[in-house]
Every structure is written in structure tokens, then in C-alpha cells.
Design an enzyme around this catalytic site. Structure first.
Site, short mmCIF file in Angstrom:
data_model
loop_
_atom_site.label_atom_id
_atom_site.label_comp_id
_atom_site.label_asym_id
_atom_site.label_seq_id
_atom_site.Cartn_x
_atom_site.Cartn_y
_atom_site.Cartn_z
N ILE A 81 -9.75 2.15 -3.10
CA ILE A 81 -10.43 0.84 -2.72
C ILE A 81 -11.09 0.17 -3.89
CG2 ILE A 81 -11.96 0.02 -1.10
CD1 ILE A 81 -9.09 0.88 0.17
N GLU A 82 -10.72 -1.06 -4.42
CA GLU A 82 -11.41 -1.56 -5.50
C GLU A 82 -11.88 -3.25 -4.94
OE1 GLU A 82 -9.35 -0.98 -9.47
OE2 GLU A 82 -8.32 0.89 -8.41
N ALA A 83 -11.74 -3.45 -3.60
CA ALA A 83 -12.19 -4.83 -3.21
C ALA A 83 -12.34 -4.73 -1.86
CB ALA A 83 -10.92 -5.66 -3.60
#
Length: 298
Positions: free
Chosen positions: A152-154
Site C-alpha cells: 500500500i503506497e497510496a
């Protein structure tokens, strides 16, 4: 005691010791799926270099979005072209390799709007990729993956902990659902900070690249300090050192093999939570031969 009884006890003890050693053994985790020139999933597992393979990515989901996945040039999930991967997944699992579906990624459209939304996403993942049953055709066929990887990067920081709880709850229905995550090394992670505190994650492969404050440099102290914080503060079974498999695989953070083996691994392997090394990605590993070069030292 008869000879047969003694032999049976010896074999039982040998099997138990092997299981214990295997559960504590370090390994290499790899991301596969984002380049059509990296070989098949079955070929990836047949190398013998990896203990974990993350199929990347389910890049659209949550908040009313229709789930979508992208496996680059490997297959088209929208024409049911990826159902053939079931045979590859099962081939990997027969070798003792855990195969995860990685959700999220650096370029995607995803978020969770509520606890109910998290539950709906968990149900979708269970029915379509894990041990559940779908009313339609499952994107990767009927094979049951071992778990879900949170890259999860956003999408904000809300409700990833709820998603972890709902997914973990499916473990009571037979096969364990493994949960893994790939947070950035600056602590705490901006998106997964709360989720990682649930204690539900089995393996956490921290991205020690594209993050100059905590990645490797001429002075190892920044990486070492960050590693100690992750291994002491995160209640996960094992923590992995996440690295690019080649200098071209990331903007920064690549560690030459000689430096990794002689300087970095001796420092971090002393932690009881050390699990091994994660590499991005199979395509770049093919170019560099990085996993084969470090395998015996991991």
C-alpha cells in the site's frame, strides 16, 4: 524396545527437527508479474531461489471500484486469460513456496472508505483468490493462494487494519491466510502504520530503497538504526530486508552483493525476527543474478 519402534521414534524426531528448522529458516521473497519478459510463474519457482512469490498487482479496488488486476505481458485477466496460472501456482506450492496476491502498488487506484468497505474487499479476495468460492470465473483460476500482500503506497491510512482483521478471520475456515506487507522504511509507515500494529502480519518486507534517510549508504548506521526500530516495534513473525534486485530496479538503495554479504547481513541477521531478503523484482533479478549470488548467505 524393538528396532522398528526405535526407527519410528528416530524418524519422527527427524521430521520434527526438519519442520522446526524449516519454519525458522531465512529465505528470499520476490515480486513477479510486472514484466512479460521475466519468465513464467512456474519457471520462477523452479529456480529454487525463492521461498515466497508475490503476484503483482491487484491495483484497483475499494470504495465502490470494480477490482482490476494487471499482470503486464503475462496474461489478460479480463478475457479470462490468467486462469491458466492455477497450474503454475500449484506447482510453486508443491515445492513449498508460498504464493501471495499483492494488492496496491506504486501506481494504482485503491482506498478503503469504511469498515464495511474493508469487509467487502476481504470477501472479494477470499472468494476470488483464496479459499472461497466465486459465482463467476476466478481471475487466476481455481488454485487457492496462500495469502495477501499489502503493498500500500497510496489511498490513505484508514481501514487497512480492518482489512487485515477480516482476512485473518478466514484462517478459521481451514487453510491459514498469510498476511504480508511491504511498507517503506521511514518509521512508522505512512499508510500501513496502524495495520502493522495489529500483530496479524506474518512477514513484513520493508522497502529499504527509494528512501535515502533509512537505506544503505557508505555509512550503514542509518539502515541499522531503522532495522532495529522495525524489528523491535512491529509485532510480526519475521521482518525482511527489501531491496532492488539491480541498480536499475529503483531510483536508489541498491546494495552490491559484496557489501550486502560482508557488511549488511552480518549486522541484521542477529535479530531473532530476521526473515531474509525481499527483492524487486523477478525481471531485474534475471538481469543481475542477485538472488542466486546471495542465496547461500541469506
Amino acid at each position: 524396545m524393538s528396532l522398528d519402534s526405535q526407527m519410528a521414534i528416530y524418524l519422527a524426531a527427524l521430521i520434527l527437527a526438519t519442520l522446526v528448522m524449516g519454519s525458522n529458516a531465512a529465505g528470499i521473497s520476490i515480486y513477479w508479474g510486472q514484466n512479460g519478459n521475466e519468465g513464467t510463474l512456474a519457471q520462477t519457482c523452479a529456480t529454487g531461489n525463492y521461498e515466497y512469490v508475490n503476484i503483482a498487482f491487484l491495483w484497483t479496488f475499494g470504495n465502490g471500484r470494480t477490482p482490476r488486476m494487471d499482470l503486464a505481458g503475462h496474461c489478460d485477466p479480463y478475457s479470462n486469460g490468467c486462469t491458466k496460472l492455477s497450474a503454475d501456482i500449484e506447482s510453486c506450492q508443491e515445492k513449498g513456496i508460498k504464493v501471495m496476491l499483492s494488492i496496491g502498488g506504486g501506481i494504482g487506484s485503491y482506498s478503503l472508505s469504511s469498515k464495511q468497505d474493508a469487509q467487502q474487499v476481504a470477501t472479494y479476495l477470499w472468494d476470488n483468490f483464496l479459499g472461497g468460492k466465486s459465482s463467476g470465473i476466478r481471475p487466476l483460476g481455481n488454485a487457492s493462494l496462500d495469502g495477501i500482500d499489502f503493498d500500500i503506497e497510496a489511498g490513505g491510512s484508514q481501514h487497512w487494519d480492518d482489512l487485515a482483521r477480516y482476512l485473518s478471520a478466514y484462517s478459521t475456515q481451514g487453510k491459514k491466510v498469510y498476511l504480508t506487507a511491504a511498507p517503506q522504511c521511514p518509521y512508522p509507515d505512512a499508510w500501513l502504520g496502524s495495520a502493522l500494529q495489529t500483530g496479524l502480519f506474518d512477514y513484513v518486507w520493508v522497502q529499504f530503497y527509494n528512501n535515502p534517510p533509512c537505506q544503505y549508504s557508505a555509512n550503514i548506521s542509518s539502515l541499522e538504526d531503522s532495522w532495529k526500530q522495525w524489528t523491535s516495534d512491529i509485532p510480526a513473525s519475521k521482518i525482511f530486508l527489501g531491496l532492488p534486485a539491480a541498480s536499475a530496479a529503483a531510483g536508489s538503495g541498491f546494495i552490491p552483493v559484496t557489501d550486502l554479504v560482508s557488511k549488511v547481513l552480518p549486522v541484521i541477521k542477529s535479530s531473532p525476527k530476521y526473515g531474509g531478503v525481499m527483492l524487486w523484482s523477478k525481471y531485474y533479478d534475471d538481469q543481475s543474478g542477485y538472488s542466486a549470488a546471495i542465496k547461500k548467505d541469506v
